[in-house]
Structure formats: structure tokens, C-alpha cells
Design a protein around this motif. Sequence first.
Motif, PDB file in Angstrom:
ATOM      1  N   ARG A 138      27.159  18.243  18.036  1.00  0.00           N
ATOM      2  CA  ARG A 138      25.750  18.298  17.644  1.00  0.00           C
ATOM      3  C   ARG A 138      24.789  18.346  18.835  1.00  0.00           C
ATOM      4  O   ARG A 138      23.583  18.401  18.652  1.00  0.00           O
ATOM      5  CB  ARG A 138      25.393  17.088  16.776  1.00  0.00           C
ATOM      6  CG  ARG A 138      26.168  17.015  15.472  1.00  0.00           C
ATOM      7  CD  ARG A 138      25.617  15.907  14.588  1.00  0.00           C
ATOM      8  NE  ARG A 138      26.374  15.761  13.364  1.00  0.00           N
ATOM      9  CZ  ARG A 138      27.393  14.924  13.202  1.00  0.00           C
ATOM     10  NH1 ARG A 138      27.771  14.135  14.211  1.00  0.00           N
ATOM     11  NH2 ARG A 138      28.035  14.864  12.052  1.00  0.00           N
ATOM     12  N   VAL A 139      25.339  18.302  20.050  1.00  0.00           N
ATOM     13  CA  VAL A 139      24.473  18.290  21.233  1.00  0.00           C
ATOM     14  C   VAL A 139      23.663  19.584  21.329  1.00  0.00           C
ATOM     15  O   VAL A 139      22.495  19.570  21.742  1.00  0.00           O
ATOM     16  CB  VAL A 139      25.316  18.085  22.508  1.00  0.00           C
ATOM     17  CG1 VAL A 139      24.468  18.278  23.766  1.00  0.00           C
ATOM     18  CG2 VAL A 139      25.925  16.702  22.515  1.00  0.00           C
ATOM     19  N   ALA A 140      24.253  20.706  20.938  1.00  0.00           N
ATOM     20  CA  ALA A 140      23.539  21.988  21.020  1.00  0.00           C
ATOM     21  C   ALA A 140      22.250  21.956  20.203  1.00  0.00           C
ATOM     22  O   ALA A 140      21.230  22.545  20.596  1.00  0.00           O
ATOM     23  CB  ALA A 140      24.436  23.119  20.541  1.00  0.00           C
ATOM     24  N   TRP A 141      22.263  21.261  19.050  1.00  0.00           N
ATOM     25  CA  TRP A 141      21.070  21.194  18.207  1.00  0.00           C
ATOM     26  C   TRP A 141      19.935  20.426  18.896  1.00  0.00           C
ATOM     27  O   TRP A 141      18.760  20.674  18.619  1.00  0.00           O
ATOM     28  CB  TRP A 141      21.396  20.537  16.872  1.00  0.00           C
ATOM     29  CG  TRP A 141      22.257  21.387  16.006  1.00  0.00           C
ATOM     30  CD1 TRP A 141      23.599  21.274  15.794  1.00  0.00           C
ATOM     31  CD2 TRP A 141      21.832  22.524  15.250  1.00  0.00           C
ATOM     32  NE1 TRP A 141      24.047  22.256  14.953  1.00  0.00           N
ATOM     33  CE2 TRP A 141      22.976  23.043  14.597  1.00  0.00           C
ATOM     34  CE3 TRP A 141      20.605  23.157  15.061  1.00  0.00           C
ATOM     35  CZ2 TRP A 141      22.922  24.155  13.778  1.00  0.00           C
ATOM     36  CZ3 TRP A 141      20.549  24.271  14.236  1.00  0.00           C
ATOM     37  CH2 TRP A 141      21.687  24.760  13.603  1.00  0.00           C
ATOM     38  N   VAL A 142      20.282  19.514  19.788  1.00  0.00           N
ATOM     39  CA  VAL A 142      19.252  18.776  20.528  1.00  0.00           C
ATOM     40  C   VAL A 142      18.443  19.724  21.398  1.00  0.00           C
ATOM     41  O   VAL A 142      17.213  19.621  21.493  1.00  0.00           O
ATOM     42  CB  VAL A 142      19.894  17.664  21.382  1.00  0.00           C
ATOM     43  CG1 VAL A 142      18.841  16.955  22.236  1.00  0.00           C
ATOM     44  CG2 VAL A 142      20.627  16.669  20.498  1.00  0.00           C
ATOM     45  N   ALA A 192      25.447  10.516  27.556  1.00  0.00           N
ATOM     46  CA  ALA A 192      24.759   9.635  26.605  1.00  0.00           C
ATOM     47  C   ALA A 192      24.409  10.384  25.319  1.00  0.00           C
ATOM     48  O   ALA A 192      24.550   9.853  24.207  1.00  0.00           O
ATOM     49  CB  ALA A 192      23.499   9.063  27.251  1.00  0.00           C
ATOM     50  N   LEU A 193      23.970  11.635  25.461  1.00  0.00           N
ATOM     51  CA  LEU A 193      23.664  12.445  24.279  1.00  0.00           C
ATOM     52  C   LEU A 193      24.913  12.720  23.449  1.00  0.00           C
ATOM     53  O   LEU A 193      24.880  12.701  22.209  1.00  0.00           O
ATOM     54  CB  LEU A 193      23.026  13.771  24.697  1.00  0.00           C
ATOM     55  CG  LEU A 193      21.586  13.720  25.193  1.00  0.00           C
ATOM     56  CD1 LEU A 193      21.154  15.095  25.711  1.00  0.00           C
ATOM     57  CD2 LEU A 193      20.649  13.279  24.071  1.00  0.00           C
ATOM     58  N   GLN A 194      26.028  12.977  24.123  1.00  0.00           N
ATOM     59  CA  GLN A 194      27.271  13.224  23.401  1.00  0.00           C
ATOM     60  C   GLN A 194      27.730  11.995  22.630  1.00  0.00           C
ATOM     61  O   GLN A 194      28.224  12.107  21.504  1.00  0.00           O
ATOM     62  CB  GLN A 194      28.363  13.665  24.382  1.00  0.00           C
ATOM     63  CG  GLN A 194      28.156  15.062  24.958  1.00  0.00           C
ATOM     64  CD  GLN A 194      29.260  15.465  25.900  1.00  0.00           C
ATOM     65  OE1 GLN A 194      30.269  14.770  26.020  1.00  0.00           O
ATOM     66  NE2 GLN A 194      29.073  16.592  26.572  1.00  0.00           N
TER      67      GLN A 194
END
Length: 328
Positions: A32-36, A23-25
Motif C-alpha cells: 500500500r506504500v505506492a498509494w501514499v 516506517a511507511l511500510q
Amino acid sequence: MLKTAAVQAYEGAFNLLERPMLALQKLFGQSRVAWVFLLPNLVIFGLFTFLPIILNFVFATTGGDRIILADRPFVGTEHFASLLDCESYFDPNSCHRDLFWRAVGNTGWFVLMQVGFMILFSLITALILNRDIVLRGFFRAVFFYPVLLSPVVVALIWKWILQRNGVLNAGLEGAGFGTINWLLEADWAFFWVVFVSIWCNMGFYVLILLAGLQSIPSDVYEAAEMDGTPRWRQLWRITLPLLMPTMLVVMVLSVIRAVQAFDEIYVLTGGGPGSATTLLIQYIYDVGFSTRPRLYGLAAAASLLMAGVLFVLTIIQLAATRKQSGDN
């Protein structure tokens, strides 16, 4: 059966974790998932590191004794000009802020003596502890143990030893010698401030130098011994040159730590007698928080000047390290 059940449980747990990740992807994109995950740390780092730095600049350019920014008038570089207003920088009495320059002078002497003797004693200790001696592990732990103590605890222990009716004077009196006011005479107080600082911090640098010594290939020494090279020449021609990158790191770390010395000195002498052991950090603390009126702007300006000096020292260390790497 038990193994199959465990595998199924792991698969179920990973499937539960996979859904929110997917869902995050979809929401932010895979790149940009790493920034989360970094965002919470970045927020904390910004609140407790970058924001105080910005506020320090703001306070340094505003005046008054109010802490609310809206109540502080803009004064520009007035605080910096006040701190740097001297007829001769080598004579604190000729300076508008004479106590600041006394603190700068004390800090300079403290850094010179503390760092010089710290590196010398740390190197000698590391060389001894790197040899195959009896109870080597025990002595390594003994030298490192003071690093684990709180600076306040260290200062209180030594204050108990050095005070007028302390252990050291009791021993001198029992041996038939006269007692000395160790912490009430300027020269002795400064000596003990340097000594205690070396005592409680030396183990950290011994550990770094010991790691550097153990990283030197043993076959270099074996070749030198086969050539009949004496030990003192091995030290001068092999050990010290190969240890130089580690020595540079130790030097800069010890200088930065010495410039920022405060806790143990403040508890041990309170900056006295008079201003004999008042260093720059204590001056900043006294001006900004201890005395009235509380001159937050002046304290902020002094801290920025100190930060500039530390920045220059860091640049010198990086340049020296790169030059050393290039030569190698």
C-alpha cells in the motif's frame, strides 16, 4: 579519499531516506506504500476534475440563477427538454432555444470544414517535409511555431490584419482594389475563423503525421522502387494505408479540438456578426457567465450534451483503431 568521502555521503543520504520508507511500510504495508505517493495527485485530480463533473450534473438538474446549491430548486431534466424542444432540428427558428441550435449548426459546419481542410493541408505538408528538401529543419520549425503561441495572441494578430483599417485592406487599397469588412460580413467572418483556426493548429497535426511517416519502414519503398512502382502509386498503396492508424488519431483529436474551439474565435469575432460565428462553447459561456440572468443549469445541460457527443466520437475512434489493428 575524495571518492570514499563522496560514497559515504551518498550512503548517509540513502540511509536517512530509508528510515521513513521503512516506517511507511510498517504502517501501511509494503503493497500500500505506492498509494501514499499517489494520494496527493489523486486528491488534486479529484478536486479539479471529478468534483467539477459532479457539480455540473447537479447544476444541470437544478434551476434558478443562484450559484449556491442550497438555493437552487431541483428541476430534473427540464433544461435538457428545453434545449431539445424543436419542431425541426434543421430549422433553428422552430426551436425553443434557437440560439443553441444556431450554435450547434455553426459548430457542425466549423468542424466539417476545419477538420477536413486541416487533415488535407497537414498531410500534404507532412509529405513535403518528410522529403529531403533544402532547409527542411527550418520549415518544420516554421510550421510548428504558431502552435506555441497563445490563442489570444493569434486572434489579436489576425484581428489587426483583418479589421477594417487593417493590414490586408491597406494592401488591397494600395493595389487599387476595394476594401472589405472581413469580420463584419457573415460569410467572410466564418471563412476567416476557419482559416485562423487551421493556421494556428495545423503544426501540431503535421508533427504527428510526420512521426507516422517516419515510422514506415524504408525497405518497403525500396522494394516498390525496385519493382518500378510510380510515386503516386506508392502514396496510394503504401503510404496512406500504413499511415491510417495515425490519421485516425489525428482525425479524432482534431474533431474534439474543433468542437471545443473558443478562445481565438471569441477574441477574433466575438461570435458575430450576429450569431454567424457563435459556436457551442461560446453559447455555454454566454448563457452561464456573460448574460443576465445567468442560467447556470442551462449552460451545464448544454455542456453535458456536448460531452456526450465527444464521448461517442471517442468510442468511434477506439472501435476504428481496434478494427484497424485487427485487420493488420
